[in-house]
Design an enzyme around this catalytic site. Structure first.
Site, PDB file in Angstrom:
ATOM      1  N   CYS A   1       0.838  -1.209   0.072  1.00  0.00           N
ATOM      2  CA  CYS A   1      -0.010  -0.072  -0.041  1.00  0.00           C
ATOM      3  C   CYS A   1       0.744   1.341   0.053  1.00  0.00           C
ATOM      4  O   CYS A   1       0.378   2.307  -0.426  1.00  0.00           O
ATOM      5  CB  CYS A   1      -0.759   0.075   1.070  1.00  0.00           C
ATOM      6  SG  CYS A   1      -1.843  -1.428   1.266  1.00  0.00           S
TER       7      CYS A   1
ATOM      8  N   ASN B   1     -10.440  -0.905  -0.874  1.00  0.00           N
ATOM      9  CA  ASN B   1      -8.909  -0.730  -0.584  1.00  0.00           C
ATOM     10  C   ASN B   1      -8.117  -1.208  -1.892  1.00  0.00           C
ATOM     11  O   ASN B   1      -8.391  -2.450  -2.233  1.00  0.00           O
ATOM     12  CB  ASN B   1      -8.350  -1.329   0.783  1.00  0.00           C
ATOM     13  CG  ASN B   1      -6.730  -1.425   0.954  1.00  0.00           C
ATOM     14  OD1 ASN B   1      -6.027  -0.925  -0.174  1.00  0.00           O
ATOM     15  ND2 ASN B   1      -6.413  -2.097   2.012  1.00  0.00           N
TER      16      ASN B   1
ATOM     17  N   HIS C   1      -3.677   6.768   2.527  1.00  0.00           N
ATOM     18  CA  HIS C   1      -4.425   5.437   1.945  1.00  0.00           C
ATOM     19  C   HIS C   1      -5.440   4.958   2.442  1.00  0.00           C
ATOM     20  O   HIS C   1      -5.829   5.134   3.643  1.00  0.00           O
ATOM     21  CB  HIS C   1      -3.182   4.405   2.130  1.00  0.00           C
ATOM     22  CG  HIS C   1      -3.613   2.904   1.890  1.00  0.00           C
ATOM     23  ND1 HIS C   1      -4.027   2.614   0.778  1.00  0.00           N
ATOM     24  CD2 HIS C   1      -3.430   1.824   2.664  1.00  0.00           C
ATOM     25  CE1 HIS C   1      -4.251   1.312   0.782  1.00  0.00           C
ATOM     26  NE2 HIS C   1      -3.983   0.829   1.927  1.00  0.00           N
TER      27      HIS C   1
HETATM   28  N1  ACO Z   1     -19.344  -9.664   8.038  1.00  0.00           N
HETATM   29  C1  ACO Z   1     -19.732  -9.934   9.432  1.00  0.00           C
HETATM   30  N2  ACO Z   1     -19.077 -10.285  10.254  1.00  0.00           N
HETATM   31  C2  ACO Z   1     -17.640 -10.107  10.013  1.00  0.00           C
HETATM   32  C3  ACO Z   1     -17.058  -9.947   8.914  1.00  0.00           C
HETATM   33  C4  ACO Z   1     -18.093  -9.672   7.840  1.00  0.00           C
HETATM   34  N3  ACO Z   1     -17.570  -9.248   6.713  1.00  0.00           N
HETATM   35  N4  ACO Z   1     -15.810 -10.045   9.008  1.00  0.00           N
HETATM   36  C5  ACO Z   1     -15.575 -10.320  10.385  1.00  0.00           C
HETATM   37  N5  ACO Z   1     -16.582 -10.533  10.994  1.00  0.00           N
HETATM   38  C6  ACO Z   1     -16.909 -10.963  12.277  1.00  0.00           C
HETATM   39  C7  ACO Z   1     -15.626 -11.872  12.927  1.00  0.00           C
HETATM   40  O1  ACO Z   1     -16.010 -13.108  12.611  1.00  0.00           O
HETATM   41  C8  ACO Z   1     -15.743 -11.436  14.380  1.00  0.00           C
HETATM   42  O2  ACO Z   1     -16.800 -12.230  14.919  1.00  0.00           O
HETATM   43  P1  ACO Z   1     -16.424 -12.896  16.286  1.00  0.00           P
HETATM   44  O3  ACO Z   1     -16.364 -11.824  17.496  1.00  0.00           O
HETATM   45  O4  ACO Z   1     -17.939 -13.648  16.520  1.00  0.00           O
HETATM   46  O5  ACO Z   1     -15.474 -13.731  16.206  1.00  0.00           O
HETATM   47  C9  ACO Z   1     -16.278  -9.955  14.414  1.00  0.00           C
HETATM   48  O6  ACO Z   1     -16.953  -9.734  13.271  1.00  0.00           O
HETATM   49  C10 ACO Z   1     -15.212  -9.060  14.831  1.00  0.00           C
HETATM   50  O7  ACO Z   1     -14.019  -9.176  13.637  1.00  0.00           O
HETATM   51  P2  ACO Z   1     -12.730  -8.432  13.587  1.00  0.00           P
HETATM   52  O8  ACO Z   1     -11.823  -9.079  12.637  1.00  0.00           O
HETATM   53  O9  ACO Z   1     -12.301  -8.381  14.992  1.00  0.00           O
HETATM   54  O10 ACO Z   1     -13.344  -7.067  13.080  1.00  0.00           O
HETATM   55  P3  ACO Z   1     -12.624  -5.531  13.310  1.00  0.00           P
HETATM   56  O11 ACO Z   1     -13.571  -4.618  13.674  1.00  0.00           O
HETATM   57  O12 ACO Z   1     -11.333  -5.413  13.454  1.00  0.00           O
HETATM   58  O13 ACO Z   1     -12.780  -5.295  11.575  1.00  0.00           O
HETATM   59  C11 ACO Z   1     -11.420  -5.237   9.440  1.00  0.00           C
HETATM   60  C12 ACO Z   1     -11.938  -6.303  10.617  1.00  0.00           C
HETATM   61  C13 ACO Z   1     -12.316  -4.252   8.893  1.00  0.00           C
HETATM   62  C14 ACO Z   1     -10.599  -5.830   8.859  1.00  0.00           C
HETATM   63  C15 ACO Z   1     -10.412  -4.238  10.516  1.00  0.00           C
HETATM   64  O14 ACO Z   1      -9.899  -4.976  11.371  1.00  0.00           O
HETATM   65  C16 ACO Z   1      -9.503  -3.487   9.363  1.00  0.00           C
HETATM   66  O15 ACO Z   1      -9.945  -2.675   8.690  1.00  0.00           O
HETATM   67  N6  ACO Z   1      -8.185  -3.590   9.727  1.00  0.00           N
HETATM   68  C17 ACO Z   1      -7.218  -3.200   8.873  1.00  0.00           C
HETATM   69  C18 ACO Z   1      -7.360  -3.614   7.330  1.00  0.00           C
HETATM   70  C19 ACO Z   1      -5.981  -4.059   6.741  1.00  0.00           C
HETATM   71  O16 ACO Z   1      -5.182  -4.684   7.129  1.00  0.00           O
HETATM   72  N7  ACO Z   1      -5.791  -3.306   5.613  1.00  0.00           N
HETATM   73  C20 ACO Z   1      -4.514  -3.639   4.892  1.00  0.00           C
HETATM   74  C21 ACO Z   1      -4.895  -4.574   3.822  1.00  0.00           C
HETATM   75  S1  ACO Z   1      -3.788  -5.216   3.129  1.00  0.00           S
HETATM   76  C22 ACO Z   1      -3.333  -4.147   1.765  1.00  0.00           C
HETATM   77  O17 ACO Z   1      -3.999  -3.152   1.589  1.00  0.00           O
HETATM   78  C23 ACO Z   1      -2.565  -4.706   0.535  1.00  0.00           C
END
Ligand code: ACO
Length: 338
Positions: A124, A295, A265
């Site tokens: 990224c 993204n 980003h």
């Molecule tokens: N729909 C419904 N529920 C979901 C989904 C979905 N799409 N995805 C995950 N959940 C659930 C999980 O299973 C979990 O349930 P549980 O509590 O029963 O286990 C709950 O939602 C919370 O999951 P988390 O992963 O803790 O959710 P979080 O609030 O952290 O959001 C996210 C996840 C959106 C991925 C966030 O962490 C984020 O944006 N992180 C940074 C993203 C990133 O890394 N970007 C770089 C990508 S790489 C690149 O750009 C090349």
């Protein structure tokens, strides 16, 4: 690597932004579409990420075709012919092929016959890194014009059975023309870039490379897809982006109010909003378009920059701040006067 205002001031040449362009595939994937094959909802995706739709490459779209379209638009915006370009750098983690470089395909597609073309891989942060490299060649007097591209077809390495990651990604390309100028705006005033290879496990795509080559059975067939530790990345990204902005303001002797637009980003709207709040940017100073594209990794900043210019949100003379964080780990920023 740091390119500071002193280095720029000591050089005869400034590196200035002369044009931008962007391109996305026609096909779109909405949050509702995901509900037809995943246990998810528009409400969850919107509230956790800010994303509504993303553009997805069709069979005829490739990283190079999107990059070439964005480049042609950037050239038109700069009023230049492709033959005037001396350097092409494409930042991508989804290259056209293992080799040759995507930049060479773009060179061929747009007819930039006089350019030196190569790719870089910084996830990224790719566009921010590539801009720093181009800046060096311009302020050293080696080249007068560069085409800097961020382009991705992330859908080709996305695991659409993993609801925690697949909802995040989209495809697209953005391009910028950087030219040498001897007067006028400050152009690329300050840049700073960092890497920390110890964090490679947080964001990666394991196969296929020399560690996991084609032909050797994979322990898990999902190793061909992006793997992200979302939670971990979320917290690190907030911390690093805040540090980058503080460093840029301090080194350039700028107050936050002097930044016309903060163009980060587009990783997650919640990350951007949380950073914005900590730094006390006003809502008008923060550019977010992740709702429309998801993204797009290296393409996200140049697409946002181009959209921001085309919407008239930034004008000649304005100071903008580009900031990235991504796989590697990599992070970096540019302060630019348009
Ligand atoms: N729909 C419904 N529920 C979901 C989904 C979905 N799409 N995805 C995950 N959940 C659930 C999980 O299973 C979990 O349930 P549980 O509590 O029963 O286990 C709950 O939602 C919370 O999951 P988390 O992963 O803790 O959710 P979080 O609030 O952290 O959001 C996210 C996840 C959106 C991925 C966030 O962490 C984020 O944006 N992180 C940074 C993203 C990133 O890394 N970007 C770089 C990508 S790489 C690149 O750009 C090349």
């Amino acid at each position: 690597m740091v390119n500071d205002p002193t280095t720029q001031a000591q050089s005869r040449y400034r590196a200035v932004l002369a044009g931008t362009g962007s391109a996305v595939p026609k096909k779109i994937l909405t949050n509702e579409d995901f509900t037809t094959f995943l246990d998810t909802s528009d409400e969850w995706i919107t509230s956790r990420t800010g994303i509504k739709v993303r553009h997805i490459a069709d069979d005829e779209d490739t990283t190079a075709t999107l990059a070439a379209e964005a480049s042609r638009k950037a050239l038109a915006d700069a009023g230049m012919d492709a033959t005037e370009i001396e350097l092409i750098i494409t930042a991508t983690i989804t290259p056209e092929m293992v080799f040759p470089a995507t930049a060479c395909f773009v060179q061929d597609m747009i007819g930039a016959v006089n350019a030196w073309a190569f790719d870089i891989s910084a996830a990224c942060s790719g566009f921010v890194y590539a801009l720093s490299i181009a800046q060096q060649f311009i302020i050293s007097g080696r080249y007068k014009s560069a085409l800097v591209i961020g382009a991705e077809t992330l859908s080709r390495i996305t695991d659409y059975t993993d609801r925690g990651s697949c909802i995040l990604f989209g495809d697209g390309a953005g391009a910028a023309i950087v030219k040498a100028a001897e007067s006028g705006s400050m152009g690329l005033m300050y840049s700073t870039s960092f890497s920390d290879g110890r964090g490679w496990t947080s964001l990666n795509c394991l196969a296929y490379g020399s560690r996991y080559p084609v032909g050797k059975p994979l322990a898990d067939p999902k190793m061909v897809y992006m793997n992200i530790q979302g939670r971990e990345i979320y917290h690190l990204a907030v911390r690093r982006i805040v540090e980058l902005v503080e460093e840029c303001l301090e080194k350039c002797h700028l107050d936050i109010e002097q930044i016309k637009m903060f163009i980060p980003h587009q990783m997650n709207a919640r990350i951007i909003e949380s950073v914005g709040k900590r730094l006390k940017f006003s809502d008008e100073q923060i550019f977010i378009n992740i709702d429309k594209y998801g993204n797009t990794s290296a393409a996200s900043i140049p697409i946002a920059l181009d959209e921001c210019r085309r919407l008239g949100k930034i004008q000649q003379g304005d100071i903008i701040l580009l900031v990235s964080f991504g796989g590697g780990l990599t992070w970096g920023a540019h302060v630019i006067q348009l």
